[in-house]
Design a protein around this motif. Sequence first.
Motif, PDB file in Angstrom:
ATOM      1  N   GLY A  42       0.751  -1.072  -0.035  1.00  0.00           N
ATOM      2  CA  GLY A  42      -0.003  -0.011  -0.022  1.00  0.00           C
ATOM      3  C   GLY A  42       0.787   1.032   0.063  1.00  0.00           C
ATOM      4  N   ASP A  43       2.071   1.131   0.270  1.00  0.00           N
ATOM      5  CA  ASP A  43       2.828   2.478   0.421  1.00  0.00           C
ATOM      6  C   ASP A  43       3.291   2.966  -0.997  1.00  0.00           C
ATOM      7  OD1 ASP A  43       3.279   2.153   3.013  1.00  0.00           O
ATOM      8  OD2 ASP A  43       5.457   1.466   2.915  1.00  0.00           O
ATOM      9  N   THR A  44       3.691   4.185  -0.958  1.00  0.00           N
ATOM     10  CA  THR A  44       3.674   4.703  -2.359  1.00  0.00           C
ATOM     11  C   THR A  44       5.347   4.944  -2.844  1.00  0.00           C
ATOM     12  OG1 THR A  44       2.149   5.875  -2.275  1.00  0.00           O
ATOM     13  CG2 THR A  44       3.345   6.951  -3.799  1.00  0.00           C
ATOM     14  N   VAL A  45       5.898   4.499  -3.756  1.00  0.00           N
ATOM     15  CA  VAL A  45       7.243   4.645  -4.224  1.00  0.00           C
ATOM     16  C   VAL A  45       7.589   5.572  -5.332  1.00  0.00           C
ATOM     17  CG1 VAL A  45       9.258   3.322  -5.142  1.00  0.00           C
ATOM     18  CG2 VAL A  45       7.554   2.174  -3.564  1.00  0.00           C
ATOM     19  N   PHE A  94       7.332 -14.579  -9.515  1.00  0.00           N
ATOM     20  CA  PHE A  94       6.068 -13.975  -9.839  1.00  0.00           C
ATOM     21  C   PHE A  94       6.013 -12.311  -9.973  1.00  0.00           C
ATOM     22  CE2 PHE A  94       2.372 -11.902  -7.399  1.00  0.00           C
ATOM     23  CZ  PHE A  94       1.357 -12.553  -8.116  1.00  0.00           C
ATOM     24  N   ASP A  95       5.497 -11.942 -10.911  1.00  0.00           N
ATOM     25  CA  ASP A  95       5.256 -10.441 -11.312  1.00  0.00           C
ATOM     26  C   ASP A  95       4.175  -9.766 -10.747  1.00  0.00           C
ATOM     27  OD1 ASP A  95       7.853 -11.128 -12.480  1.00  0.00           O
ATOM     28  OD2 ASP A  95       7.045 -11.136 -14.643  1.00  0.00           O
ATOM     29  N   MET A  96       4.263  -8.717 -10.112  1.00  0.00           N
ATOM     30  CA  MET A  96       3.201  -8.055  -9.736  1.00  0.00           C
ATOM     31  C   MET A  96       3.076  -6.590 -10.405  1.00  0.00           C
ATOM     32  SD  MET A  96       3.292  -8.442  -5.325  1.00  0.00           S
ATOM     33  CE  MET A  96       5.093  -7.722  -5.278  1.00  0.00           C
ATOM     34  N   LYS A  97       1.849  -6.564 -10.948  1.00  0.00           N
ATOM     35  CA  LYS A  97       1.505  -5.211 -11.364  1.00  0.00           C
ATOM     36  C   LYS A  97       1.353  -4.117 -10.540  1.00  0.00           C
ATOM     37  CE  LYS A  97      -1.181  -2.866 -14.933  1.00  0.00           C
ATOM     38  NZ  LYS A  97      -2.220  -3.048 -16.144  1.00  0.00           N
ATOM     39  N   CYS A  98       1.970  -3.021 -10.627  1.00  0.00           N
ATOM     40  CA  CYS A  98       1.703  -1.789  -9.614  1.00  0.00           C
ATOM     41  C   CYS A  98       0.991  -0.743 -10.397  1.00  0.00           C
ATOM     42  CB  CYS A  98       3.308  -1.211  -9.234  1.00  0.00           C
ATOM     43  SG  CYS A  98       4.051  -2.472  -8.320  1.00  0.00           S
ATOM     44  N   LYS A  99       0.127  -0.063  -9.517  1.00  0.00           N
ATOM     45  CA  LYS A  99      -0.750   1.026 -10.322  1.00  0.00           C
ATOM     46  C   LYS A  99       0.018   2.358 -10.146  1.00  0.00           C
ATOM     47  CE  LYS A  99      -4.834   3.817  -9.556  1.00  0.00           C
ATOM     48  NZ  LYS A  99      -6.148   3.664  -9.231  1.00  0.00           N
ATOM     49  N   VAL A 100       0.520   2.662 -11.358  1.00  0.00           N
ATOM     50  CA  VAL A 100       1.065   3.979 -11.542  1.00  0.00           C
ATOM     51  C   VAL A 100       0.171   5.175 -11.139  1.00  0.00           C
ATOM     52  CG1 VAL A 100       2.002   5.617 -13.178  1.00  0.00           C
ATOM     53  CG2 VAL A 100       2.427   3.098 -13.405  1.00  0.00           C
ATOM     54  N   LEU A 101       0.654   5.927 -10.302  1.00  0.00           N
ATOM     55  CA  LEU A 101      -0.227   6.921  -9.842  1.00  0.00           C
ATOM     56  C   LEU A 101      -0.163   8.396 -10.397  1.00  0.00           C
ATOM     57  CD1 LEU A 101       0.042   6.390  -5.863  1.00  0.00           C
ATOM     58  CD2 LEU A 101      -1.943   5.772  -7.256  1.00  0.00           C
ATOM     59  N   GLU A 102       1.296   8.689 -10.741  1.00  0.00           N
ATOM     60  CA  GLU A 102       1.774   9.819 -11.487  1.00  0.00           C
ATOM     61  C   GLU A 102       2.844   9.434 -12.468  1.00  0.00           C
ATOM     62  OE1 GLU A 102       3.187  14.155  -9.973  1.00  0.00           O
ATOM     63  OE2 GLU A 102       1.851  12.990  -8.650  1.00  0.00           O
ATOM     64  N   GLN A 103       3.211  10.078 -13.588  1.00  0.00           N
ATOM     65  CA  GLN A 103       4.326   9.773 -14.412  1.00  0.00           C
ATOM     66  C   GLN A 103       4.363  10.932 -15.389  1.00  0.00           C
ATOM     67  OE1 GLN A 103       3.299   6.275 -16.897  1.00  0.00           O
ATOM     68  NE2 GLN A 103       5.540   6.154 -17.753  1.00  0.00           N
TER      69      GLN A 103
END
Length: 140
Positions: free
Chosen positions: A35-38, A60-69
């Motif tokens: 739940g942390d932001t990187v 195992f590959d986990m897809k992360c939600k991109v918040l800003e780019q």
Amino acid sequence: MRLIAPVLLLALSCFAADELAPQINTVTPRVVKPGDTVVVTGVSLGEDLVEEVYLSDHKFDMKCKVLEQNAKMIKFRIPPVSKSGRMQLLMLMKAVKDEDPKLLELPAYLLIEEVPTEVTQVQGQDKSKKSTEQKEKDPQ
């Protein structure tokens, strides 16, 4: 003399291709919880080049939600249900022309800590069990 022009053109095209490859300068924080932001800073990280961000333990590959780019930064969230341990950062590059998209393994790692879980008993549940038990005993 005729050989120099094609060699020079080939060398310049190699430099242009290298500029498109994402380069990472910093990853903060390095130790995270689900739940942390990187925040990843670097070069060539824009939406036109990087399509998705993943974390991988090579099984195992986990897809992360991109918040800003943007071209110099990607901010993403660690999945709430993620495996603890050392994870490598991967980026899915957008397809160029007729080529397939490429998954780029980057030399950046995160340590995902395990979140301790506490089991708490809600007092209201005991009362509801008793009331249903009493109803079963008393058929009125």
